[in-house]
Design a protein around this motif. Structure first.
Motif, mmCIF file in Angstrom:
data_model
loop_
_atom_site.group_PDB
_atom_site.id
_atom_site.type_symbol
_atom_site.label_atom_id
_atom_site.label_comp_id
_atom_site.label_asym_id
_atom_site.label_seq_id
_atom_site.Cartn_x
_atom_site.Cartn_y
_atom_site.Cartn_z
ATOM 1 N N MET A 144 28.239 -0.888 55.373
ATOM 2 C CA MET A 144 28.298 -1.809 54.243
ATOM 3 C C MET A 144 27.294 -1.290 53.226
ATOM 4 N N PHE A 145 27.842 -0.748 52.143
ATOM 5 C CA PHE A 145 26.989 -0.151 51.122
ATOM 6 C C PHE A 145 26.553 -1.251 50.166
ATOM 7 N N ASN A 146 25.350 -1.708 50.332
ATOM 8 C CA ASN A 146 24.933 -2.826 49.490
ATOM 9 C C ASN A 146 23.959 -2.414 48.417
ATOM 10 N N GLY A 147 24.066 -3.147 47.346
ATOM 11 C CA GLY A 147 23.055 -3.048 46.316
ATOM 12 C C GLY A 147 22.908 -4.440 45.808
ATOM 13 N N GLY A 148 22.115 -4.650 44.817
ATOM 14 C CA GLY A 148 22.023 -6.008 44.326
ATOM 15 C C GLY A 148 20.699 -6.300 43.712
ATOM 16 N N LYS A 149 20.258 -7.492 43.997
ATOM 17 C CA LYS A 149 19.281 -8.095 43.130
ATOM 18 C C LYS A 149 17.827 -7.782 43.425
ATOM 19 N N HIS A 150 17.547 -6.927 44.394
ATOM 20 C CA HIS A 150 16.137 -6.640 44.611
ATOM 21 C C HIS A 150 15.610 -5.756 43.480
ATOM 22 N N ALA A 151 15.696 -6.302 42.290
ATOM 23 C CA ALA A 151 15.241 -5.741 41.014
ATOM 24 C C ALA A 151 15.500 -6.891 40.046
ATOM 25 N N HIS A 152 14.982 -6.792 38.802
ATOM 26 C CA HIS A 152 15.116 -7.963 37.926
ATOM 27 C C HIS A 152 16.325 -7.900 37.013
ATOM 28 N N GLY A 153 16.828 -9.060 36.625
ATOM 29 C CA GLY A 153 17.803 -9.129 35.542
ATOM 30 C C GLY A 153 19.253 -9.109 35.959
ATOM 31 N N GLY A 154 19.546 -9.061 37.261
ATOM 32 C CA GLY A 154 20.926 -8.954 37.718
ATOM 33 C C GLY A 154 21.582 -10.288 37.981
ATOM 34 N N PRO A 155 22.675 -10.265 38.755
ATOM 35 C CA PRO A 155 23.401 -11.483 39.110
ATOM 36 C C PRO A 155 22.551 -12.411 39.993
ATOM 37 N N ASP A 156 23.045 -13.649 40.183
ATOM 38 C CA ASP A 156 22.334 -14.590 41.056
ATOM 39 C C ASP A 156 22.401 -14.151 42.513
ATOM 40 N N MET A 157 23.522 -13.493 42.847
ATOM 41 C CA MET A 157 23.739 -13.138 44.247
ATOM 42 C C MET A 157 22.998 -11.868 44.588
ATOM 43 N N GLN A 158 22.318 -11.904 45.731
ATOM 44 C CA GLN A 158 21.422 -10.805 46.075
ATOM 45 C C GLN A 158 22.146 -9.479 46.269
ATOM 46 N N GLU A 159 23.284 -9.517 46.963
ATOM 47 C CA GLU A 159 23.928 -8.246 47.297
ATOM 48 C C GLU A 159 25.445 -8.290 47.185
ATOM 49 N N PHE A 160 25.994 -7.196 46.660
ATOM 50 C CA PHE A 160 27.425 -6.928 46.672
ATOM 51 C C PHE A 160 27.603 -5.667 47.510
ATOM 52 N N LYS A 161 28.572 -5.676 48.420
ATOM 53 C CA LYS A 161 28.695 -4.531 49.333
ATOM 54 C C LYS A 161 30.099 -3.945 49.306
ATOM 55 N N LEU A 162 30.138 -2.625 49.299
ATOM 56 C CA LEU A 162 31.408 -1.913 49.464
ATOM 57 C C LEU A 162 31.627 -1.724 50.958
ATOM 58 N N GLY A 385 22.281 -0.111 52.828
ATOM 59 C CA GLY A 385 22.064 0.148 51.414
ATOM 60 C C GLY A 385 23.136 1.016 50.784
ATOM 61 N N ALA A 386 22.883 1.372 49.544
ATOM 62 C CA ALA A 386 23.813 2.217 48.800
ATOM 63 C C ALA A 386 23.857 3.601 49.439
ATOM 64 N N PRO A 387 24.930 4.365 49.162
ATOM 65 C CA PRO A 387 24.959 5.743 49.653
ATOM 66 C C PRO A 387 24.129 6.640 48.739
ATOM 67 N N ALA A 388 22.894 6.235 48.514
ATOM 68 C CA ALA A 388 21.967 6.962 47.643
ATOM 69 C C ALA A 388 20.561 6.513 48.027
ATOM 70 N N ARG A 389 19.584 7.341 47.797
ATOM 71 C CA ARG A 389 18.173 7.132 48.154
ATOM 72 C C ARG A 389 17.918 7.560 49.588
ATOM 73 N N GLY A 390 16.927 8.404 49.737
ATOM 74 C CA GLY A 390 16.661 9.046 51.026
ATOM 75 C C GLY A 390 16.578 8.127 52.222
ATOM 76 N N GLU A 391 15.817 7.026 52.087
ATOM 77 C CA GLU A 391 15.606 6.177 53.271
ATOM 78 C C GLU A 391 16.880 5.459 53.679
ATOM 79 N N ARG A 392 17.807 5.231 52.742
ATOM 80 C CA ARG A 392 19.108 4.601 53.072
ATOM 81 C C ARG A 392 20.031 5.634 53.693
#
Ligand code: PGA
Ligand code: ZN
Length: 424
Positions: A144-162, A385-392
């Motif tokens: 589940m490739f998630n990204g989302g709101k753990h940053a400012h200014g986005g949607p109310d929902m924390q995560e959207f996942k592919l 997490g997303a399919p990007a960033r080393g630790e993910r």
């Protein structure tokens, strides 16, 4: 037998300190394990120990946790047989003596627990997934490739996942995800929706409504050449506690203030408009009766996952099973604090026809144990997490290696991971 145990303070993916534990066995085997850290932590999670000394890392230092590993934990574990995981974890739990692991710290305890499993696997000459899961561990999880709101200014929902459930193999699932991730960047750029990147590597665009985020994802799936729902479904982790005020759900982006029944109706509407396969923490973690109502209403159509609700705790899961809350559980090692308790919770879930979704935390390290854990459980789902960033990506790359290692015996869970939903 365990010869020595030693903890160090390292950085996690947010640049905050965390615990890394190294163990050496009498036969010279040496292994390390690093502990992740959440941001939107559940109220009843095991407690990570932070120094609170604002002169160091703004109070987030873990020197206290280190001395607990290097002192009392080392004293209790040195000499024990490293493959006796249940006994090791029982020893750690008793030594701590609190229900919440707040005395020694869940970060100290999990580091010690996990490193023993890794060292035991090494000394047996087994990959971790096989050591933990036995000879039948062979199912590669749907990522589940998630990204989302753990940053400012986005949607109310924390995560959207592919959720690339239609791929034939894990390797192909990773390709579906990566291609769609890049297509999403293009779609957002075309909409002139400037996107921040969140802690889990996902985009955090400024969009006029929550549904606009769903529409962008739908377009990205199509743009990448996939069929929404068939090849790639969508998962959500709204982490609803984060917009619940004790009485109402406040969706700022939509200008809506919703009661629990309204919130359930909102999700029902989304299920009819989008190919949503998984819905995590769709209500606040105090709203057990709401969860039961939502599961009765939607639980045949969608995976309802308890994360903040269950905090990987067997007693909370028991209550959920009793009261009909959710049909799935998120599994996070550091929510409960030992390998044994994590396995116990996952086994209770699987034997109760709840699906298990093994998960990273928003603060991660290069430790890839959760990839092995997902295969060990044959549970068929992982969120890293997303399919990007080393630790993910480290976890996804580990799954590629496991798939390669298993060869013909590897099975990609695909749609069967959602077999607990009896879809009409
Ligand atoms: P966390 O968030 O790791 O910050 O707790 C992840 C989640 O809610 O699933
Ligand atoms: Zn969650």
């Amino acid at each position: 037998a365990i010869d020595s145990i030693f903890a160090d303070e390292i950085l996690d993916s947010r640049g905050n300190p965390t615990v890394e534990v190294t163990v050496t066995l009498a036969d010279g085997t040496c292994a390390s394990a690093a502990v992740p850290s959440g941001a939107s932590t559940g109220e009843f999670e095991a407690v990570e120990l932070r120094d609170g000394d604002v002169a160091r890392y703004g109070g987030k230092g873990v020197l206290g946790a280190l001395s607990n590993v290097n002192g009392p934990i080392a004293e209790a574990l040195v000499g024990l047989s490293v493959d006796d995981q249940r006994y090791i974890d029982r020893t750690l739990i008793n030594l701590d003596g609190t229900g919440s692991k707040s005395r020694l710290g869940a970060n100290a305890i999990l580091g010690a627990s996990l490193v023993c499993a890794k060292a035991a696997a090494l000394t047996c000459g087994l990959p971790l997934f096989r050591y933990l899961g036995g000879t039948n561990a062979h199912v590669l999880p749907v990522p589940m490739f998630n990204g989302g709101k753990h940053a400012h200014g986005g949607p109310d929902m924390q995560e959207f996942k592919l959720v690339p459930l239609g791929a034939p193999t894990f390797r192909e699932a990773l390709r579906y995800g990566s291609e769609t991730y890049h297509a999403l960047a293009t779609v957002l750029a075309e909409q002139a929706a400037p996107a921040n990147v969140g802690d889990e590597g996902g985009f955090v665009p400024k969009l006029p409504s929550n549904a606009a985020a769903m529409d962008a994802i739908m377009r990205a799936i199509e743009r990448a050449g996939y069929r929404p729902g068939e090849d790639i479904a969508i998962g959500l982790d709204p982490a609803a506690s984060s917009f619940y005020d004790g009485e109402h759900y406040r969706l700022e982006r939509d200008g809506k203030v919703l009661s629990t029944p309204d919130m359930i109706a909102y999700w029902e509407d989304w299920l009819s408009r989008y190919p949503i396969i998984s819905l995590e923490d769709p209500l606040a973690d105090s709203d057990w009766s709401g969860f039961a109502a939502l599961t009765t209403r939607l639980g045949k159509r969608v995976q309802v996952v308890g994360d903040d609700l269950f905090v990987t705790n067997r007693e909370f899961l028991r209550r959920g099973i009793r009261e009909g809350c959710c049909n799935s559980i998120l599994i996070k090692l550091n929510q409960i604090g030992t390998v044994t308790e994590t396995l116990d919770t996952a086994r209770l879930a699987l034997s109760s026809a709840y699906a298990c979704l093994v998960s990273h935390r928003s603060g991660e390290t290069e430790d890839t144990s959760i990839a092995d854990l997902a295969v060990a459980l044959n549970c068929g789902q992982i969120k890293s997490g997303a399919p990007a960033r080393g630790e993910r990506v480290a976890k996804y790359n580990r799954l590629l290696a496991i798939e390669r290692m298993l060869g013909d015996q590897a099975i990609y869970a695909g749609r069967e991971a959602f077999g607990h939903l009896r879809q009409e």
